[in-house]
Design a protein around this motif. Structure first.
Motif, PDB file in Angstrom:
ATOM      1  N   LEU A 187       1.246  10.133  18.466  1.00 18.52           N
ATOM      2  CA  LEU A 187       0.157   9.191  17.680  1.00 18.52           C
ATOM      3  C   LEU A 187       0.202   8.584  16.233  1.00 18.52           C
ATOM      4  O   LEU A 187      -0.015   7.665  16.878  1.00 18.52           O
ATOM      5  N   ARG A 188       1.399   8.453  14.947  1.00 18.57           N
ATOM      6  CA  ARG A 188       1.734   7.694  14.817  1.00 18.57           C
ATOM      7  C   ARG A 188       1.956   6.850  15.287  1.00 18.57           C
ATOM      8  O   ARG A 188       2.236   5.631  14.734  1.00 18.57           O
ATOM      9  N   THR A 189       3.282   7.251  16.798  1.00 20.63           N
ATOM     10  CA  THR A 189       4.046   5.772  16.654  1.00 20.63           C
ATOM     11  C   THR A 189       3.367   4.966  17.761  1.00 20.63           C
ATOM     12  O   THR A 189       3.315   3.496  17.448  1.00 20.63           O
ATOM     13  N   THR A 190       2.318   5.641  18.099  1.00 19.49           N
ATOM     14  CA  THR A 190       1.208   4.743  18.992  1.00 19.49           C
ATOM     15  C   THR A 190       0.115   3.368  18.086  1.00 19.49           C
ATOM     16  O   THR A 190       0.118   2.683  18.437  1.00 19.49           O
ATOM     17  N   LEU A 191      -0.438   4.564  16.699  1.00 20.41           N
ATOM     18  CA  LEU A 191      -1.112   3.958  16.370  1.00 20.41           C
ATOM     19  C   LEU A 191      -0.420   3.421  14.630  1.00 20.41           C
ATOM     20  O   LEU A 191      -1.233   1.480  14.898  1.00 20.41           O
ATOM     21  N   THR A 192       0.764   2.645  14.776  1.00 19.40           N
ATOM     22  CA  THR A 192       0.792   2.459  13.289  1.00 19.40           C
ATOM     23  C   THR A 192       0.694   0.194  13.697  1.00 19.40           C
ATOM     24  O   THR A 192       0.517  -0.241  13.216  1.00 19.40           O
ATOM     25  N   PRO A 193       1.334   0.590  14.974  1.00 17.56           N
ATOM     26  CA  PRO A 193       1.385  -0.902  15.182  1.00 17.56           C
ATOM     27  C   PRO A 193       0.018  -1.666  15.308  1.00 17.56           C
ATOM     28  O   PRO A 193      -0.226  -2.690  14.886  1.00 17.56           O
ATOM     29  N   GLU A 194      -1.497  -0.477  16.078  1.00 18.94           N
ATOM     30  CA  GLU A 194      -2.397  -0.749  16.009  1.00 18.94           C
ATOM     31  C   GLU A 194      -3.125  -1.276  14.860  1.00 18.94           C
ATOM     32  O   GLU A 194      -4.156  -2.328  14.571  1.00 18.94           O
ATOM     33  N   LEU A 195      -2.905  -0.061  14.327  1.00 13.54           N
ATOM     34  CA  LEU A 195      -3.436  -0.277  12.514  1.00 13.54           C
ATOM     35  C   LEU A 195      -2.789  -1.415  11.985  1.00 13.54           C
ATOM     36  O   LEU A 195      -3.819  -2.511  11.084  1.00 13.54           O
ATOM     37  N   ASP A 196      -1.540  -2.692  12.404  1.00 12.86           N
ATOM     38  CA  ASP A 196      -0.884  -3.557  11.363  1.00 12.86           C
ATOM     39  C   ASP A 196      -1.966  -4.816  12.023  1.00 12.86           C
ATOM     40  O   ASP A 196      -1.874  -5.732  11.095  1.00 12.86           O
ATOM     41  N   THR A 197      -2.802  -4.924  12.396  1.00 11.30           N
ATOM     42  CA  THR A 197      -4.064  -6.172  13.335  1.00 11.30           C
ATOM     43  C   THR A 197      -5.172  -5.744  12.732  1.00 11.30           C
ATOM     44  O   THR A 197      -5.756  -6.345  12.722  1.00 11.30           O
ATOM     45  N   LEU A 198      -5.142  -5.333  11.889  1.00 13.45           N
ATOM     46  CA  LEU A 198      -6.522  -4.797  10.722  1.00 13.45           C
ATOM     47  C   LEU A 198      -6.383  -4.801   9.236  1.00 13.45           C
ATOM     48  O   LEU A 198      -6.595  -4.053   8.829  1.00 13.45           O
ATOM     49  N   PRO A 199      -6.475  -5.446   8.793  1.00 12.83           N
ATOM     50  CA  PRO A 199      -5.644  -5.143   7.047  1.00 12.83           C
ATOM     51  C   PRO A 199      -7.441  -5.503   6.694  1.00 12.83           C
ATOM     52  O   PRO A 199      -8.370  -6.206   7.057  1.00 12.83           O
ATOM     53  N   LEU A 200      -7.493  -4.443   5.948  1.00 11.16           N
ATOM     54  CA  LEU A 200      -8.507  -4.198   4.991  1.00 11.16           C
ATOM     55  C   LEU A 200      -8.635  -4.382   3.651  1.00 11.16           C
ATOM     56  O   LEU A 200      -6.966  -4.134   2.648  1.00 11.16           O
ATOM     57  N   ALA A 201      -9.280  -4.248   3.105  1.00 13.39           N
ATOM     58  CA  ALA A 201      -9.407  -4.050   1.345  1.00 13.39           C
ATOM     59  C   ALA A 201      -8.598  -2.890   0.810  1.00 13.39           C
ATOM     60  O   ALA A 201      -8.573  -2.167   1.310  1.00 13.39           O
ATOM     61  N   VAL A 202      -7.217  -3.266   0.105  1.00 12.37           N
ATOM     62  CA  VAL A 202      -7.316  -2.386  -1.320  1.00 12.37           C
ATOM     63  C   VAL A 202      -7.382  -2.840  -2.783  1.00 12.37           C
ATOM     64  O   VAL A 202      -7.918  -3.454  -3.445  1.00 12.37           O
ATOM     65  N   ARG A 203      -7.926  -1.551  -2.826  1.00 12.03           N
ATOM     66  CA  ARG A 203      -8.088  -1.387  -4.491  1.00 12.03           C
ATOM     67  C   ARG A 203      -7.674  -1.646  -5.633  1.00 12.03           C
ATOM     68  O   ARG A 203      -6.116  -1.301  -5.255  1.00 12.03           O
ATOM     69  N   THR A 204      -7.748  -2.566  -6.519  1.00 12.59           N
ATOM     70  CA  THR A 204      -6.706  -2.664  -7.436  1.00 12.59           C
ATOM     71  C   THR A 204      -7.076  -2.056  -8.455  1.00 12.59           C
ATOM     72  O   THR A 204      -8.318  -2.179  -8.773  1.00 12.59           O
TER      73      THR A 204
ATOM     74  N   ALA B 134     -18.549  -2.371   3.349  1.00  9.41           N
ATOM     75  CA  ALA B 134     -17.453  -0.762   3.340  1.00  9.41           C
ATOM     76  C   ALA B 134     -17.627  -0.040   4.549  1.00  9.41           C
ATOM     77  O   ALA B 134     -17.410   0.316   5.574  1.00  9.41           O
ATOM     78  N   VAL B 135     -19.610  -0.338   5.486  1.00 14.22           N
ATOM     79  CA  VAL B 135     -19.854   0.509   6.680  1.00 14.22           C
ATOM     80  C   VAL B 135     -18.518  -0.193   7.374  1.00 14.22           C
ATOM     81  O   VAL B 135     -18.542   0.009   8.950  1.00 14.22           O
ATOM     82  N   ASN B 136     -19.108  -1.279   7.675  1.00 16.09           N
ATOM     83  CA  ASN B 136     -17.950  -2.397   8.321  1.00 16.09           C
ATOM     84  C   ASN B 136     -16.613  -2.488   8.766  1.00 16.09           C
ATOM     85  O   ASN B 136     -16.683  -1.938   9.731  1.00 16.09           O
ATOM     86  N   ASP B 137     -15.685  -2.085   7.135  1.00 12.78           N
ATOM     87  CA  ASP B 137     -14.634  -1.624   7.522  1.00 12.78           C
ATOM     88  C   ASP B 137     -14.198  -0.560   8.236  1.00 12.78           C
ATOM     89  O   ASP B 137     -13.753  -0.412   8.631  1.00 12.78           O
TER      90      ASP B 137
END
Length: 161
Positions: free
Chosen positions: A10-27, A96-99
């Motif tokens: 699952l990690r191997t399959t999901l990782t490239p897909e997650l790369d297509t969705l940049p999300l906000a990072v708390r600083t 937040a809801v949308n993300d």
């Protein structure tokens, strides 16, 4: 049965897909430092979040944690429920809801085809007792600006792996 191998697949399959969705990072600062990233793809973890260490905190949202929940052996096959804990951070309530729902939609959309064609030829996504392939819920455990959602999937694999 080796649930860890399923989680790795699952990690191997999901990782490239997650790369297509940049999300906000708390600083940590109210003003982001010049070299600090303000958006990035969700990090993916197996089992649990990494331990906190001094310095950089790797468990900063957005992230997804893949966890085995339970399973059973029937008719020579193992059936296991996998939970996907999705966590995001966004100061805007609407954002937040949308993300969160964009992240959960990406996860479920990526897993969906594995009902017809098994993941790595070994792991089949199965519907739950209500016929759903990916059920989700969102507990009210996190205070804004954090949001979490949980996706529950059921997988079938050979009994001896």
């Amino acid at each position: 049965m080796n649930v860890y191998l399923l989680l790795c697949a699952l990690r191997t399959t999901l990782t490239p897909e997650l790369d297509t969705l940049p999300l906000a990072v708390r600083t940590r600062n109210t003003r982001p430092e010049k070299d600090k990233e303000t958006v990035r793809p969700a990090r993916l973890y197996i089992g649990e979040l990494p331990p906190k260490q001094s310095g950089e905190d790797e468990a900063v949202p957005p992230f997804v944690v893949l966890q085995e929940l339970d399973g059973k052996h029937m008719d020579g096959f193992h059936h296991v429920r996998i939970g996907m804990r999705a966590s995001i951070w966004n100061e805007e309530p609407e954002g937040a809801v949308n993300d969160l729902h964009n992240l959960m939609s990406l996860l479920t959309r990526t897993c969906g085809p594995y009902q017809r064609k098994p993941l790595q030829g070994r792991y089949s996504l199965e519907p739950d007792d209500d016929g759903a392939l990916c059920s989700w819920f969102r507990p009210d455990e996190q205070n804004p600006p954090y949001r979490e959602g949980y996706i529950i999937t059921r997988w079938k694999m050979a009994g001896l792996e």
